[in-house]
Design a protein around this motif. Structure first.
Motif, PDB file in Angstrom:
ATOM      1  N   PRO A 107       0.816  -1.227   0.000  1.00  0.00           N
ATOM      2  CA  PRO A 107       0.000   0.000   0.000  1.00  0.00           C
ATOM      3  C   PRO A 107       0.845   1.271   0.000  1.00  0.00           C
ATOM      4  CG  PRO A 107       0.092  -0.934   2.205  1.00  0.00           C
ATOM      5  CD  PRO A 107       0.793  -1.912   1.302  1.00  0.00           C
ATOM      6  N   ASP A 108       0.276   2.339  -0.546  1.00  0.00           N
ATOM      7  CA  ASP A 108       0.944   3.644  -0.487  1.00  0.00           C
ATOM      8  C   ASP A 108       0.793   4.240   0.910  1.00  0.00           C
ATOM      9  OD1 ASP A 108       1.763   3.692  -3.147  1.00  0.00           O
ATOM     10  OD2 ASP A 108      -0.189   4.443  -3.832  1.00  0.00           O
ATOM     11  N   THR A 109      -0.368   4.014   1.524  1.00  0.00           N
ATOM     12  CA  THR A 109      -0.632   4.515   2.878  1.00  0.00           C
ATOM     13  C   THR A 109      -1.334   3.436   3.698  1.00  0.00           C
ATOM     14  OG1 THR A 109      -2.762   5.438   2.138  1.00  0.00           O
ATOM     15  CG2 THR A 109      -0.880   6.934   2.165  1.00  0.00           C
ATOM     16  N   ILE A 110      -1.115   3.485   5.026  1.00  0.00           N
ATOM     17  CA  ILE A 110      -1.768   2.546   5.940  1.00  0.00           C
ATOM     18  C   ILE A 110      -2.583   3.362   6.937  1.00  0.00           C
ATOM     19  CG2 ILE A 110      -1.447   0.775   7.716  1.00  0.00           C
ATOM     20  CD1 ILE A 110       1.181   0.011   6.308  1.00  0.00           C
ATOM     21  N   ASP A 111      -3.885   3.114   6.968  1.00  0.00           N
ATOM     22  CA  ASP A 111      -4.794   3.866   7.840  1.00  0.00           C
ATOM     23  C   ASP A 111      -5.322   2.938   8.934  1.00  0.00           C
ATOM     24  OD1 ASP A 111      -6.941   5.236   9.013  1.00  0.00           O
ATOM     25  OD2 ASP A 111      -7.372   6.344   7.169  1.00  0.00           O
ATOM     26  N   MET A 112      -4.784   3.085  10.158  1.00  0.00           N
ATOM     27  CA  MET A 112      -5.184   2.204  11.263  1.00  0.00           C
ATOM     28  C   MET A 112      -6.643   2.398  11.663  1.00  0.00           C
ATOM     29  SD  MET A 112      -2.657   0.284  11.719  1.00  0.00           S
ATOM     30  CE  MET A 112      -3.199  -0.596  13.167  1.00  0.00           C
ATOM     31  N   MET A 113      -7.122   3.665  11.598  1.00  0.00           N
ATOM     32  CA  MET A 113      -8.518   3.906  11.975  1.00  0.00           C
ATOM     33  C   MET A 113      -9.482   3.225  11.004  1.00  0.00           C
ATOM     34  SD  MET A 113      -8.728   5.214  14.817  1.00  0.00           S
ATOM     35  CE  MET A 113     -10.509   5.210  14.732  1.00  0.00           C
ATOM     36  N   ALA A 114      -9.077   3.166   9.722  1.00  0.00           N
ATOM     37  CA  ALA A 114      -9.908   2.473   8.731  1.00  0.00           C
ATOM     38  C   ALA A 114      -9.982   0.984   9.079  1.00  0.00           C
ATOM     39  CB  ALA A 114      -9.332   2.660   7.330  1.00  0.00           C
TER      40      ALA A 114
END
Length: 399
Positions: free
Chosen positions: A179-186
């Motif tokens: 992934p380009d970004t990792i969103d923990m809240m998602a």
């Protein structure tokens, strides 16, 4: 005779799987999937992958322990720590009732899109249909079959929208693993939306009610559990791909109703009508799943409740509908319950894992070490993220 029994068993296995999956796939599920894809693009595939792994860790443990203990979640919790079962049941029922108000509203919106009727009238019509299912003599079988039909319709029509949106599948696959970004809240939102609150227990409680229990039925439970996770995950992936196809063309989602805009931008007015079908199917099955599972959490506390289970389920649906029709969705209550919902999973899963190692609960059964470790990891991750979510959400109640 044996063929008939096998057919009945398979019907129960499939019914429990679809009850869990369609309970998870509600209006919030549709909005989360499309909104996060709009924000993260192809990298949302990574969030789906991690959430599926965490889902498996939670569901496999809880379903198996319910089956071998031959007891529902609240009974096991009370045996682990006296009174805990009542606390968990209260959280589940409060959460189920609050979210059911949203589910009823979603069903009303679905009929509004399809037929142009007032959403409140649509909500009442949908509630009557849900109640009718529980008035059938064999309500369990009717509920199973309805969940399977609605689940199948949702998947088929969403596949059509995916094809018309023509997503960059190669990019989606690549970003799922890099992934380009990792969103923990998602991640915590997705896990909470798929196995939070009552949802994790929907399938396990249904299997118990249908007569499956003990170590002998673990293979059937595994089939049911993985089928349920597979159905919910497939729907999440399809929504992800449909949305990705839309945003990759440079089109912008409507922030007031992201899923509706995805379907409309991908397939025009036909797509918008398909959104109505998906929204209604998702909402009506969540109304049924929420009511059934919430009541299953309190029916062991009183013989009167157990004897009048259908009546209480119907009252649960009526109260949800009356609240929506009179005051709409109580936003502040939903915020608080949503935050508390994030804490239900670590509490219940942690309790079930402790219960899995107590002889007075599971007898001579030995819970696999890898499942215990897997479950503990999910408990730690979800407790940390759930507490952070609660801390952030509480100030909104007083804003």
């Amino acid at each position: 005779m044996e063929n008939k029994r096998n057919k009945t068993n398979w019907s129960v296995v499939l019914g429990a799987a679809f009850l869990m999956a369609t309970s998870a796939i509600g209006p919030g599920f549709l909005t989360q999937s499309t909104t996060f894809t709009g924000q993260l693009g192809a990298s949302f595939g990574f969030v789906i992958l991690i959430s599926i792994i965490l889902d498996i860790g939670a569901q496999l443990n809880i379903w198996r322990i319910i089956l071998v203990a031959r007891k529902r979640g609240q009974e096991i919790a009370n045996m682990v720590f006296p009174g805990l079962g009542y606390f968990v049941a209260a959280l589940v029922v409060m959460g189920g009732l609050a979210f059911n108000i949203g589910n009823v509203g979603g069903a009303g919106l679905g009929l509004n899109v399809l037929f142009g009727i007032d959403p409140k009238i649509g909500a009442v019509i949908s509630a009557v249909i849900a109640i009718a299912i529980f008035l059938v003599k064999e309500a369990g079988k009717a509920m199973d079959r309805f969940a399977q039909i609605m689940g199948g319709i949702m998947i088929l029509v969403t596949i059509y929208v995916v094809i018309t949106s023509n997503p960059p599948v190669g990019t989606a696959i690549a970003r799922t693993f890099v992934p380009d970004t990792i969103d923990m809240m998602a991640i915590v939102t997705l896990v909470g939306g798929t196995v939070g609150g009552y949802i994790t227990f929907a399938g396990g409680h249904r299997l118990l009610d249908a007569g499956l229990h003990g170590e002998k039925d673990i293979p059937k439970m595994n089939k049911s559990c993985f089928t349920g996770i597979g159905v919910a995950s497939l729907m999440r992936i399809l929504l992800f791909l449909a949305t990705l196809g839309v945003i990759s063309k440079g089109l912008t989602l409507d922030p007031s109703n992201p899923p509706a805009s995805v379907f409309k931008l991908a397939a025009g007015n036909v797509g918008y009508k398909i959104f109505g079908i998906v929204m209604w199917s998702a909402a009506i099955t969540s109304v049924i799943g929420s009511a059934y599972t919430s009541v299953s959490f309190i029916k062991t506390f009183s013989e009167k409740i157990a004897k009048n289970e259908k009546v209480i389920i119907i009252l649960f649906i009526i109260v949800s509908t009356v609240v929506f029709a009179s005051i709409g969705q109580p936003v502040k209550i939903l915020i608080l319950v949503g935050a508390l919902n994030g804490l239900i999973l670590p509490i219940t899963l942690g309790t079930m894992i402790i219960g899995a190692h107590k002889k007075n609960i599971v007898g001579e059964y030995r819970h696999p070490l890898w499942m215990t470790i897997f479950g503990v990891i999910v408990v730690v991750i979800m407790a940390y993220l759930g507490i952070n979510t609660l801390i952030k959400q509480i100030p909104q109640l007083f804003a």
